[in-house]
Enzyme design. Structure first.
Site, PDB file in Angstrom:
ATOM      1  N   HIS A   1      51.401 109.699  64.840  1.00 44.93           N
ATOM      2  CA  HIS A   1      52.327 108.632  64.477  1.00 44.93           C
ATOM      3  C   HIS A   1      53.567 108.606  65.370  1.00 44.93           C
ATOM      4  CE1 HIS A   1      49.821 109.439  60.947  1.00 44.93           C
ATOM      5  NE2 HIS A   1      49.866 108.128  60.815  1.00 44.93           N
TER       6      HIS A   1
ATOM      7  N   TYR B   1      46.608 105.053  68.439  1.00 45.80           N
ATOM      8  CA  TYR B   1      45.318 104.434  68.104  1.00 45.80           C
ATOM      9  C   TYR B   1      44.864 103.431  69.157  1.00 45.80           C
ATOM     10  CZ  TYR B   1      46.365 106.516  63.566  1.00 45.80           C
ATOM     11  OH  TYR B   1      46.669 107.382  62.561  1.00 45.80           O
ATOM     12  N   ILE B   2      45.765 102.997  70.008  1.00 45.19           N
ATOM     13  CA  ILE B   2      45.308 102.075  71.045  1.00 45.19           C
ATOM     14  C   ILE B   2      44.428 102.830  72.048  1.00 45.19           C
ATOM     15  CG2 ILE B   2      47.028 102.194  72.937  1.00 45.19           C
ATOM     16  CD1 ILE B   2      47.177  99.104  72.657  1.00 45.19           C
TER      17      ILE B   2
ATOM     18  N   GLN C   1      48.274  99.823  64.651  1.00 41.20           N
ATOM     19  CA  GLN C   1      49.229 100.442  63.727  1.00 41.20           C
ATOM     20  C   GLN C   1      50.097 101.519  64.380  1.00 41.20           C
ATOM     21  OE1 GLN C   1      47.627 102.190  60.000  1.00 41.20           O
ATOM     22  NE2 GLN C   1      48.562 100.369  59.116  1.00 41.20           N
TER      23      GLN C   1
ATOM     24  N   GLU D   1      45.494  96.355  60.717  1.00 43.73           N
ATOM     25  CA  GLU D   1      45.367  97.155  59.496  1.00 43.73           C
ATOM     26  C   GLU D   1      46.634  97.009  58.660  1.00 43.73           C
ATOM     27  OE1 GLU D   1      44.732 100.883  61.413  1.00 43.73           O
ATOM     28  OE2 GLU D   1      42.985 100.078  62.466  1.00 43.73           O
TER      29      GLU D   1
ATOM     30  N   GLU E   1      40.241  99.982  65.821  1.00 43.84           N
ATOM     31  CA  GLU E   1      41.033  99.302  66.851  1.00 43.84           C
ATOM     32  C   GLU E   1      40.148  98.575  67.851  1.00 43.84           C
ATOM     33  OE1 GLU E   1      41.793 102.260  65.555  1.00 43.84           O
ATOM     34  OE2 GLU E   1      43.641 101.587  64.601  1.00 43.84           O
TER      35      GLU E   1
ATOM     36  N   LEU F   1      39.338  99.252  59.557  1.00 44.07           N
ATOM     37  CA  LEU F   1      40.093 100.264  60.282  1.00 44.07           C
ATOM     38  C   LEU F   1      39.354 100.621  61.567  1.00 44.07           C
ATOM     39  CD1 LEU F   1      41.739 103.250  58.437  1.00 44.07           C
ATOM     40  CD2 LEU F   1      41.074 103.372  60.821  1.00 44.07           C
TER      41      LEU F   1
END
Lengths: 386, 783
Positions: free
Chosen positions: B554, B509-510, B505, B452, B483, B481
């Site tokens: 994040h 998200y993994i 990213q 992404e 994963e 978007l």
């Protein structure tokens, strides 16, 4: 022992039928095609008659003496018996003459052919044995190819070289590598992969270079690499000319679907219901003639996909027994890991058969060339009733 | 020539449990009835030629129909035999293909070089394809799989799979259609390789086939693949994938709503939908052929929906009568596709009932005999044997591969003709990673980078800035978007022989796509004994300390779920020069030993320049790619002895953001004198690789520091990296006495703003722990 003809209580023996190729008829085979043996069932007598009639009709048309004249000669003469036309006819006639044993065994419910394999030229015998060609047509094809070769004389040649360990019969990777290197150095090519041995082919110069490149070896009184007298560079592009003869000849014959699965020299299977006869014809006349013949692959496919109890070799000769034993050891078939295992099951079965008892397990190989083996096939019942 | 068929026992026929015997008996009786009704041979019509169409106007020939039937019969007998073997204690897997005979037609419509990712009811497909390849031995191979023999040629007894290198069938173990994203990824990669003029494992005009069931179609992973396929097509990007949904109407015990698959898929954008009745051989072949031709020629995805049946329950252990009435079960059996195909063959004159029955019985005997042989083949006997293919490691080859560069002209081009990076002043980590990527992409034309915002934007942290301009959009590109799709694309690229470097990213998200690593990517070498591979280097912007910015998604610090994936390598550099060298090592490992590597890049260190205020000490020179230092062996930690060359009083073990924290703490401790005026000698060990850990360095350095250790882990206390480190210390040094503390993140989601700092290790918390450890009696002294 129960008489042949008595219905066995166990299931029929699953038999893979293996047809030998050129080089199987030597001095010790003299007389083996035409000689009757004691206790022959009527099917055997009939099959021998049919085989000789088919081949002799072809030979008569080409002005050649009958097979009996060759088979009953006083002594083996390489210039006579190994000449291409005579040698080919002896292989086909010798193979089909033994087919009666298989028919007799099937008729008695003692055995069932689950697949058919030919080695090299024995593929033509296999075509007849599996029912894809009539015996007459097979005789015509083999006769035409033999005559063309006899006329032209040998083109290049073949040598045999062992790639198995002498004692154990297990595959020998170092020897395989030596062969690969020698082929690369000489320009010669793989002709037949027998698994435990390889047959290599090439022009006369290529063979000379090959023989110089291969580590020499003596086994069982024979020196390897061993030249095969009178042979051409079979299964290489040197035989492209013969492909043309094969195509022209086969076009005049009635090739059909096999009645029993036929495993070819790539390990591909032609099946009774679904064979494309045009593909079988193309393989027979093209690939089979000019590309390597992988008998080891065919045997492996037979073991894994058809799980025969026993490989039955047609005549002439019985040299394929060792080849099959080595292939089985390479595969670990029926638990065989080394030569001693192979010999043990062969001897146990032979001993039981002689004593008139059911064998503890069927033998891996029965050679119809051997009278005792042939007889045991028609009376054999598998102890494995699963 | 065949012997009379052994009949199932009458008691079995009445059993509501043993439906296999009933299905078997029903087939034989129906064929016998057909045979009895056949005209005598003399009056029978002549056999039909193999080249004739089975049904006038349709393309399936008589011969192809018979070949499909041969495969279907063999598959049926494999199912029956699996149950017999299980009863004898010889088989460990009884999920069968009975009722799914239609998939033989899909194999017939494809080429044996088209990669096929098959689900678990794919026996007829497997057998039909194998018959196209000389010397294949599919029947025995499957039986070896049922017997879990180590001689099974693809998985070696590790699972019962449909797989074969020579048949272009990469083995799948998914039960939830989680192989669909990589099927799509492989389709994309085949096209990518063609566009880049690179030779791939599969031919440039190949079609990728992926099959699955009506129940697993509902899975998020499957939906991700459909979504991504449509998204690509919408932009005219090629994706030659054939999705094959074998709809048997039930998922274990839960019926699929009537019409659901069709309604859900027929109007999906970008995906052509085709349907066939799987019991009608000619119609199924027609649809499969149409689908294959469409995908091959348009390079667009298609969805082939086949109506099939599920006979004999979900698996051998499934008692169907607990959730279906006997009438329902019998009605399904009455629709047995094998029987319908046999009728079609007989009534169309393609074969006699007798010949089909002979084939059925010969095949039964053949499978039975081969099963007895398979059952005596050896099984896996040691743990070493089991794990051997998991993740082969060849450090010497990795080193040789890692140290190297593209030719000078190519390098100069990649760096825009300016000064080469190794000649430039020390820089921060983001710049060094970007340079390392440029070097790697100049060196490996098969390397791809995607994710992404990695393309035009150059990554949210500008790490990939300029890469797309330098290497083109075919090699550096933005994805949608998702994963799951990103990792699917990576697996596909690796399977085609490319060298994928996907970017995730943020570490959080993994986790939404983790099964793509756990269940799929990392299991490929294991379940294929290295015959298939999907190497990749997954770059992940990771960890916390973004000065309160971003919140928990994040600033995620969770590595436990990665560390426990068998075979996965997890890298986590803390400084730029290590990052560049470790990235090269990761690419080398992917290339020469097919490793799957997760490369965790600490976001908060991307731009860090100083260790202590304004010292510029956290910037590093770029290691030239041909220097020996251009490589960090996998699993090798970095020791900062901080001048403590003859042993130390304390070891701080850290990784990622913990490293500069530990280094600062070490220096402050070195400045503090105790009551006697002695200063503590403190060493810092940067783990650098979180999996495998440098077990030797951890133990040796702890011993050299008098077994006084503080482990700094920004991950949570539960499941963080401190746990395995402590376990290791306890195992190796516990008996000698050990003074140890860990400073970890709190067991919480990280809050927004400065509150985040409360939950993470800090210089102060590390210092406090270190002082406590130093102040305690010498380990072992009490005894």
């Amino acid at each position: 022992m129960s008489a042949a003809g008595e219905a066995p209580s166990a299931r029929p023996l699953r038999v893979a039928l293996v047809c030998p190729g050129r080089g199987s008829y030597a001095a010790s085979e003299l007389g083996s095609i035409t000689r009757a043996q004691a206790g022959e069932p009527p099917e055997v007598v009939a099959a021998r008659g049919r085989a000789l009639a088919a081949v002799d009709a072809e030979r008569a048309a080409r002005g050649l003496p009958a097979v009996a004249a060759l088979d009953q000669a006083e002594r083996f003469s390489p210039s006579l018996h190994l000449r291409a036309d005579n040698a080919s006819d002896l292989i086909l006639a010798g193979g089909l003459a033994h087919h009666g044993w298989v028919e007799a065994a099937a008729a008695r419910g003692a055995a069932e052919v689950v697949c058919v394999i030919g080695n090299s030229m024995g593929f033509y015998t296999a075509l007849a044995a599996c029912g894809a060609l009539s015996w007459k047509d097979a005789a015509h094809l083999v006769g035409a190819l033999g005559a063309a070769q006899a006329e032209r004389g040998p083109v290049g040649g073949q040598v045999v070289y062992p790639v198995h360990a002498t004692e154990t019969w297990q595959p020998d990777r170092a020897r395989r590598r030596a062969v690969t290197d020698a082929l690369a150095a000489s320009g010669a090519r793989l002709s037949i992969d027998l698994g435990g041995s390889v047959v290599l082919a090439g022009s006369t110069t290529e063979l000379a270079r090959l023989e110089a490149a291969l580590p020499p070896e003596e086994r069982g009184g024979r020196r390897y690499p061993l030249r095969l007298a009178g042979h051409s560079a079979f299964h290489t592009s040197h035989m492209a000319w013969l492909s043309a003869v094969a195509r022209d000849t086969l076009a005049t014959l009635r090739l059909g679907r096999p009645r029993v699965p036929l495993v070819d020299g790539r390990g591909a299977v032609f099946r009774p219901l679904s064979t494309n006869v045009a593909s079988l014809a193309r393989y027979t006349t093209d690939h089979q003639v000019t590309e390597p013949f992988d008998l080891a692959a065919a045997l492996r496919v037979a073991m894994r996909e058809y799980a025969p109890d026993t490989f039955v070799t047609l005549g002439p000769g019985e040299t394929l027994g060792g080849v099959i034993g080595q292939a089985a050891i390479a595969e670990g078939y029926r638990g065989l890991r080394a030569r001693a295992d192979f010999q043990a099951i062969q001897e146990a079965a032979a001993g039981a058969s002689e004593a008139g008892h059911p064998a503890p397990a069927p033998p891996l190989v029965l050679a119809l060339q051997r009278p005792a083996d042939a007889l045991s096939l028609v009376v054999f019942t598998s102890s494995n009733t699963g | 020539m065949s012997s009379p068929p052994p009949r199932p026992a009458a008691s079995a026929a009445l059993s509501p449990v043993n439906r296999a015997a009933i299905v078997d008996l029903r087939f034989v009786e129906a064929l016998e009835a057909l045979a009895a009704a056949a005209p005598p041979e003399a009056l029978a019509p002549p056999a039909r030629a193999g080249d004739e169409p089975l049904v006038p106007g349709l393309s399936l020939t008589v011969r192809e129909a018979l070949r499909c039937f041969e495969a279907q019969v063999a598959s049926r007998h494999l199912d029956l035999e699996a149950r017999a073997m299980k009863a004898r204690g010889e088989c460990f897997y009884t999920i069968g293909s009975s009722g799914h005979e239609a998939n033989a037609c899909v194999a017939a419509a494809l080429r044996p070089t088209d990669p096929a990712l098959l689900h678990y009811r794919s026996g007829p497909f497997f057998l039909r394809r194998a018959a196209q390849v000389p010397a294949a031995t599919p029947l025995f191979d499957v039986l070896l799989g049922l017997a879990a023999s180590r001689e099974e040629p693809i998985a070696g007894g590790r699972h019962k799979v449909w797989g074969s290198a020579s048949l272009a069938i990469p083995p799948q173990t998914s039960t939830i259609a989680s192989h669909l994203p990589k099927a799509l990824g492989l389709a994309v990669a085949i096209e990518r390789a063609r566009r880049l003029e690179l030779a791939g494992r599969y031919p440039p005009d190949a079609v990728v086939c992926a099959s699955f069931g009506d129940a697993s179609m509902n899975h998020a992973t499957a939906q991700a693949a459909f979504q991504a396929a449509g998204w690509l097509t919408q932009q005219r990007l090629p994706a030659p994938v054939l999705f094959v949904c074998e709809d048997n109407g039930i998922g274990i015990s839960v019926p699929t709503p009537r019409g659901w698959v069709c309604e859900a898929m027929r109007l999906r954008p970008g995906i052509r939908y085709l349907w066939a009745d799987g019991g009608d051989l000619a119609a199924t072949y027609e649809a499969a052929q149409a689908a294959a031709v469409y995908v091959r020629e348009t390079r667009r995805p298609a969805f082939l929906h086949l109506a099939v049946e599920r006979l004999m329950g979900h698996a051998g252990s499934d008692v169907e009568s607990t959730y279906r009435t006997l009438d329902e079960i019998a009605a399904t059996e009455a629709r047995d596709p094998l029987l319908r195909v046999a009728r079609q063959l007989v009534l169309s004159g393609a074969a006699t009932a007798r010949s089909l029955l002979d084939l059925y019985e010969e095949t039964r005997a053949r499978v039975g005999a081969a099963a007895r042989e398979a059952a005596r083949r050896p099984r896996l006997e040691t743990v070493e044997e089991v794990v051997r293919p998991l993740a082969p490691r060849d450090p010497a080859r990795v080193r040789t591969e890692a140290v190297g560069a593209a030719p000078p002209e190519a390098r100069a081009r990649a760096f825009g003709g300016g000064e080469l990076p190794e000649a430039q002043r020390p820089r921060h980590m983001a710049v060094l990673i970007g340079w390392a990527l440029r070097d790697l992409f100049a060196r490996y034309p098969e390397a791809l980078l995607f994710g992404e915002d990695v393309g035009r934007k150059g990554g949210v942290y500008h790490v990939t800035d300029g890469l797309q301009r330098a290497f083109g959009r075919a090699r550096v590109f933005d994805t949608l978007l998702d994963e799951t799709t990103i990792l699917g694309l990576a697996m596909g690229a690796g399977m085609q022989g490319l060298l994928p470097c996907p970017e995730i990213q943020y570490l959080a998200y993994i986790h939404n796509a983790l099964d793509q690593l756990r269940g799929e990517a990392c299991s490929m070498a294991y379940f294929s004994q290295g015959a298939f591979e999907n190497p990749m280097v997954v770059r992940v912007a990771s960890l916390a300390y973004q000065k309160g910015f971003g919140g928990h998604f994040h600033n995620d610090t969770s590595t436990a779920a990665l560390r426990d994936i068998p075979g996965l390598i997890v890298a986590c550099p803390s400084r730029g020069d290590d990052a560049a060298a470790m990235l090269r090592t990761a690419f080398a490992a992917a290339r020469v030993q097919q490793s799957v590597v997760c490369f965790l890049e600490p976001i908060a260190l991307y731009m860090r320049k100083d260790l202590l205020p304004n010292d510029g000490a956290w910037q590093f020179a770029y290691p030239a790619p041909t220097d020996d230092a251009a490589h960090v062996p996998i699993g090798e930690a970095r020791l900062y002895d901080e001048g403590a060359r003859d042993g130390a009083d304390l070891l701080l073990i850290a990784y990622g953001n913990g490293v500069p924290i530990a280094l600062v703490a070490a220096r402050r401790l070195a400045e503090e004198a105790d009551g006697k005026g002695t200063r503590a000698r403190v060493r810092v060990l940067d783990l650098r690789w979180l999996q495998p850990l440098d077990e030797r360095a951890i133990v040796e350095q702890a011993r050299a520091a008098g077994r006084r250790v503080v482990v700094v882990c920004e991950g949570r206390r539960a499941g963080g990296v401190a746990e395995p480190v402590l376990a290791l210390l306890a195992e190796h040094l516990g008996s000698e006495g050990l003074v140890v503390e860990r400073v970890t993140g709190a067991d919480t989601y990280l809050p927004l703003g400065q509150a985040a700092e409360l939950c993470l290790p800090s210089e102060e918390s590390v210092l406090s722990a270190a002082r406590r450890v130093l102040s305690r009696p010498a380990p072992g002294a009490a005894r």
